[in-house]
Enzyme design. Structure first.
Site, short mmCIF file in Angstrom:
data_model
loop_
_atom_site.label_atom_id
_atom_site.label_comp_id
_atom_site.label_asym_id
_atom_site.label_seq_id
_atom_site.Cartn_x
_atom_site.Cartn_y
_atom_site.Cartn_z
N GLY A 16 -8.79 -45.48 -7.46
CA GLY A 16 -8.01 -45.39 -6.21
C GLY A 16 -7.68 -46.76 -5.66
N CYS A 43 -14.71 -44.23 -13.29
CA CYS A 43 -13.97 -43.50 -14.34
C CYS A 43 -13.90 -44.31 -15.63
CB CYS A 43 -12.57 -43.16 -13.85
SG CYS A 43 -11.52 -42.50 -15.14
N CYS A 48 -15.53 -40.97 -16.77
CA CYS A 48 -14.62 -40.16 -17.60
C CYS A 48 -14.34 -40.74 -18.98
CB CYS A 48 -13.27 -39.99 -16.90
SG CYS A 48 -13.35 -39.85 -15.13
N LYS A 51 -17.42 -41.26 -21.30
CA LYS A 51 -17.91 -39.88 -21.52
C LYS A 51 -17.07 -39.19 -22.59
CE LYS A 51 -16.06 -36.68 -19.88
NZ LYS A 51 -16.09 -36.22 -18.50
N TYR A 180 -20.68 -30.48 -13.67
CA TYR A 180 -19.89 -31.13 -14.72
C TYR A 180 -20.74 -32.06 -15.60
CZ TYR A 180 -15.27 -30.38 -12.37
OH TYR A 180 -14.13 -29.89 -11.82
N ILE A 181 -21.45 -32.99 -14.93
CA ILE A 181 -22.10 -34.06 -15.69
C ILE A 181 -23.25 -33.50 -16.52
CG2 ILE A 181 -23.39 -36.23 -15.49
CD1 ILE A 181 -21.66 -36.95 -13.10
N GLU A 184 -21.75 -31.44 -19.47
CA GLU A 184 -21.10 -32.29 -20.47
C GLU A 184 -22.12 -33.09 -21.27
OE1 GLU A 184 -16.71 -32.89 -18.42
OE2 GLU A 184 -18.14 -34.52 -18.23
N ARG A 201 -30.97 -24.99 -11.08
CA ARG A 201 -31.63 -24.24 -10.00
C ARG A 201 -31.00 -22.88 -9.73
NH1 ARG A 201 -29.92 -27.66 -4.55
NH2 ARG A 201 -27.67 -27.38 -4.70
N GLY A 265 -25.27 -34.26 -8.69
CA GLY A 265 -24.20 -34.59 -7.74
C GLY A 265 -24.14 -36.09 -7.48
N ASP A 306 -13.65 -40.97 -4.04
CA ASP A 306 -14.96 -40.31 -3.94
C ASP A 306 -15.71 -40.66 -2.66
OD1 ASP A 306 -14.38 -39.26 -6.39
OD2 ASP A 306 -16.10 -40.13 -7.44
N ALA A 344 -11.12 -29.95 -16.10
CA ALA A 344 -11.76 -29.55 -17.35
C ALA A 344 -13.22 -29.94 -17.33
CB ALA A 344 -11.09 -30.24 -18.53
N HIS A 439 3.68 -19.39 -32.02
CA HIS A 439 2.79 -18.78 -32.99
C HIS A 439 2.65 -19.64 -34.23
CE1 HIS A 439 0.71 -15.46 -34.85
NE2 HIS A 439 1.45 -15.62 -35.92
N GLU A 444 -0.90 -18.91 -27.12
CA GLU A 444 0.07 -17.82 -27.03
C GLU A 444 -0.52 -16.61 -26.31
OE1 GLU A 444 1.27 -15.86 -30.80
OE2 GLU A 444 -0.35 -17.00 -31.74
P1 NDP Z 1 -21.64 -31.33 -9.47
O1 NDP Z 1 -21.39 -31.20 -8.03
O2 NDP Z 1 -20.60 -30.88 -10.44
O3 NDP Z 1 -22.98 -30.57 -9.85
C1 NDP Z 1 -24.18 -30.86 -9.21
C2 NDP Z 1 -25.22 -29.91 -9.76
O4 NDP Z 1 -26.50 -30.30 -9.31
C3 NDP Z 1 -24.98 -28.48 -9.32
O5 NDP Z 1 -25.29 -27.65 -10.40
C4 NDP Z 1 -25.99 -28.32 -8.18
O6 NDP Z 1 -26.44 -27.01 -8.05
C5 NDP Z 1 -27.13 -29.19 -8.67
N1 NDP Z 1 -27.96 -29.72 -7.60
C6 NDP Z 1 -27.55 -30.28 -6.44
N2 NDP Z 1 -28.60 -30.69 -5.72
C7 NDP Z 1 -29.71 -30.36 -6.42
C8 NDP Z 1 -31.10 -30.51 -6.20
N3 NDP Z 1 -31.57 -31.09 -5.11
N4 NDP Z 1 -31.95 -30.06 -7.15
C9 NDP Z 1 -31.48 -29.49 -8.28
N5 NDP Z 1 -30.18 -29.33 -8.54
C10 NDP Z 1 -29.30 -29.76 -7.63
O7 NDP Z 1 -22.03 -32.87 -9.68
P2 NDP Z 1 -22.11 -33.80 -10.96
O8 NDP Z 1 -23.19 -34.78 -10.66
O9 NDP Z 1 -22.20 -32.99 -12.21
O10 NDP Z 1 -20.71 -34.52 -10.95
C11 NDP Z 1 -20.24 -35.18 -9.77
C12 NDP Z 1 -18.75 -35.00 -9.63
O11 NDP Z 1 -18.10 -35.81 -10.57
C13 NDP Z 1 -18.27 -33.59 -9.91
O12 NDP Z 1 -18.29 -32.79 -8.76
C14 NDP Z 1 -16.87 -33.79 -10.42
O13 NDP Z 1 -15.99 -33.72 -9.35
C15 NDP Z 1 -16.91 -35.20 -11.01
N6 NDP Z 1 -16.90 -35.11 -12.48
C16 NDP Z 1 -15.81 -34.60 -13.10
C17 NDP Z 1 -15.77 -34.50 -14.47
C18 NDP Z 1 -14.57 -33.92 -15.13
O14 NDP Z 1 -13.52 -33.86 -14.50
N7 NDP Z 1 -14.66 -33.47 -16.38
C19 NDP Z 1 -16.88 -34.94 -15.31
C20 NDP Z 1 -17.99 -35.45 -14.55
C21 NDP Z 1 -17.99 -35.52 -13.20
P3 NDP Z 1 -25.62 -25.88 -7.22
O15 NDP Z 1 -24.52 -25.43 -8.13
O16 NDP Z 1 -26.64 -24.83 -6.98
O17 NDP Z 1 -25.14 -26.54 -5.97
#
Ligand code: NDP
Length: 462
Positions: A16, A43, A48, A51, A180-181, A184, A201, A265, A306, A344, A439, A444
């Site tokens: 950004g 990124c 990204c 990764k 996501y992370i 992946e 969780r 997160g 972010d 994705a 096809h 498709e």
């Molecule tokens: P996400 O928000 O995707 O996932 C966080 C995960 O951690 C969720 O499953 C959440 O559970 C869990 N969680 C949160 N707090 C706790 C806790 N205290 N104890 C245990 N589990 C917990 O975050 P990521 O870190 O995976 O990625 C960050 C951001 O980066 C994403 O939101 C995305 O926007 C971006 N990203 C995008 C990618 C892509 O476009 N391919 C690839 C990687 C990152 P719950 O679901 O229950 O809340």
């Protein structure tokens, strides 16, 4: 009128910040962009891009296996982590240089230092201990992995940052998180031969996605041998005498692993930024609060990407930067559009999605038509791999508008990018039906599902 050293001072040289700085400079503005680590930001440097390179690396194991059904025989393949890291680092250095030369060509000044606000028009360049002034300040400092302060033994864990620089590949890893992370990296490590356990969780991984693709990906990952422990959390991580880790779970079980990764997160990078001195307001997780034009409560200070915790995705930060340029320098106030963002998950198989999940649509619309197909991709007829593809369209039963499209399978991300166009344009299922199939392809299926698989009325499946 006050005179300032810069028209625009950008703090943070990620996707950004660099975009805003480069375009503003190309419009003749006097711009500086300060970055404390490496230009390119999360990124490019540790997100990204590296990764996706790891994803490619991890897919070869299955490619070698799949090739047998097509007549190939490959002598026992071996993998060298150090080669991957070195090649990845070279590519990241090339991209960082491209970011720098983009700014340089636009005549934006690059400052390799942390920068903190002194007040609403002044910034301290920490490495040089000098203060400069700017008419407008843009904060684009991104985010960082949530360090999970509440977890005893968190210092024994890595985040995605360290995963890109491990000196050696562990034999086994546990990953906490279901987003996501976590998903992946579980697929990356598994594909590279690491025994992998995902600890989540909730009831089902990938909370924000459509339930059918969540469940189907879960099944496919388990079929490959990735262990997924839902409704589980780590409550402590101890280092053993032999260097391995004991991960204690709330369920009473303990995992013995080589590494433990936290992916729960990301938090906005706002600590120690001088926001209080400048009077900039933040929210509950430290995110900078902005209005629909990315303006903070201080009139000449803006924030994008972010650090504002709106939607944590690279193209969103870039879009917010371009809207800000229109607002500030082209006399065209423009709000970022955060609707129907294609996204994705680069799992294996991957998820590509745009628009509303069935559950989200059911909460907003009285009647839905759901079109759902599950099939074996053609590639796996000869490879023999037992992997299913899922395609799903969520359609408004009243207007026939396609509200959401969800794909699990090879190239799902590429499909989601293109599905983003009709969904953004508000096209209907009839438009999809009028489109000729290509096809043979997997995509498709998206234009040949003529009858709804089921309907949803007032939130109930009928
Ligand atoms: P996400 O928000 O995707 O996932 C966080 C995960 O951690 C969720 O499953 C959440 O559970 C869990 N969680 C949160 N707090 C706790 C806790 N205290 N104890 C245990 N589990 C917990 O975050 P990521 O870190 O995976 O990625 C960050 C951001 O980066 C994403 O939101 C995305 O926007 C971006 N990203 C995008 C990618 C892509 O476009 N391919 C690839 C990687 C990152 P719950 O679901 O229950 O809340």
């Amino acid at each position: 009128m006050a005179s300032y050293d810069y028209d625009l001072f950008v703090i943070g040289g990620g996707s950004g910040g660099v975009r805003a700085g480069r375009v503003a400079a190309s419009l003749g503005k006097r711009v500086a962009v300060a970055e404390e680590y490496r230009f390119g930001g999360t990124c490019v440097i540790r997100g990204c891009v590296p990764k996706k390179l790891f994803v490619y690396a991890s897919q070869f194991a299955e490619h070698f296996e799949d090739s047998a059904g097509y007549g190939w025989s490959v002598e026992k393949p071996t993998f060298d982590w150090a080669t991957l890291i070195a090649n990845k680092d070279r590519e990241i250095a090339r991209l960082e240089a491209a970011y720098r030369s983009g700014l340089d060509n636009a005549k934006a000044e690059m400052i390799d230092s942390r920068a903190v606000l002194v007040d609403d028009h002044h910034v301290r360049i920490v490495a040089e201990d000098r203060v400069v002034s700017a008419e407008t300040i843009l904060i684009a400092t991104g985010g960082r992995p949530n360090p999970h302060e509440a977890l005893p033994g968190r210092e024994n864990c890595i985040s995605s940052n360290e995963a890109f620089h491990l000196t050696e590949l562990p034999r086994s890893i546990a990953i906490e998180g279901g987003g996501y992370i976590a998903v992946e990296f579980a697929n990356i490590f598994h594909g590279l031969g690491v025994e992998t356990t995902l600890i989540y969780r909730g009831k089902e991984i990938l909370g924000r996605f459509d339930m059918d693709v969540r469940r189907a990906l879960h099944e496919e990952m388990e079929k490959k041998g990735i262990r997924i422990l839902c409704q589980s959390v780590a409550i402590g991580v101890d280092k053993q005498a032999d260097g391995t880790l004991a991960v204690h779970l709330n369920t009473g079980n303990t995992l013995q692993v080589g590494q433990m990764m936290l992916a729960i997160g990301r938090l906005p990078n706002t600590e120690g930024l001088g926001l209080e001195a400048a009077g900039v307001e933040t929210g509950r997780t430290g995110e900078i609060l902005v209005d629909e034009y990315s303006r903070t409560n201080v009139a000449n200070i803006y924030a994008i990407g972010d650090v504002t915790n709106r939607v944590q995705l690279t193209p969103v930060a870039i879009h917010e930067a371009m809207c800000l340029i229109d607002t500030l320098y082209r006399g065209k106030p423009t709000s970022p559009d955060h609707e129907a963002i294609p996204t994705a998950v680069f799992s294996q198989p991957e998820i590509g999605t745009v628009g509303l999940s069935e559950d989200a649509a059911a909460a907003q619309y009285g009647e839905l038509e759901i079109y759902l197909a599950r099939f074996r991709p053609m590639r796996h007829t000869l490879s023999g791999r037992d992997e299913r593809m899922v395609m799903k369209l969520v359609v408004d039963g009243e207007t026939r508008k396609v509200l959401g499209a969800h794909v699990l399978g090879p190239d799902a991300g590429e499909m989601a990018q293109l599905l983003g166009i009709p969904i953004k344009a508000g096209l209907t299922k009839d438009d999809f039906d009028r489109t000729m199939a290509l096809h043979p392809s997997a995509a498709e299926e998206l234009v040949t599902m003529y009858q709804p698989t089921y309907r949803v009325k007032d939130g109930q499946r009928v």
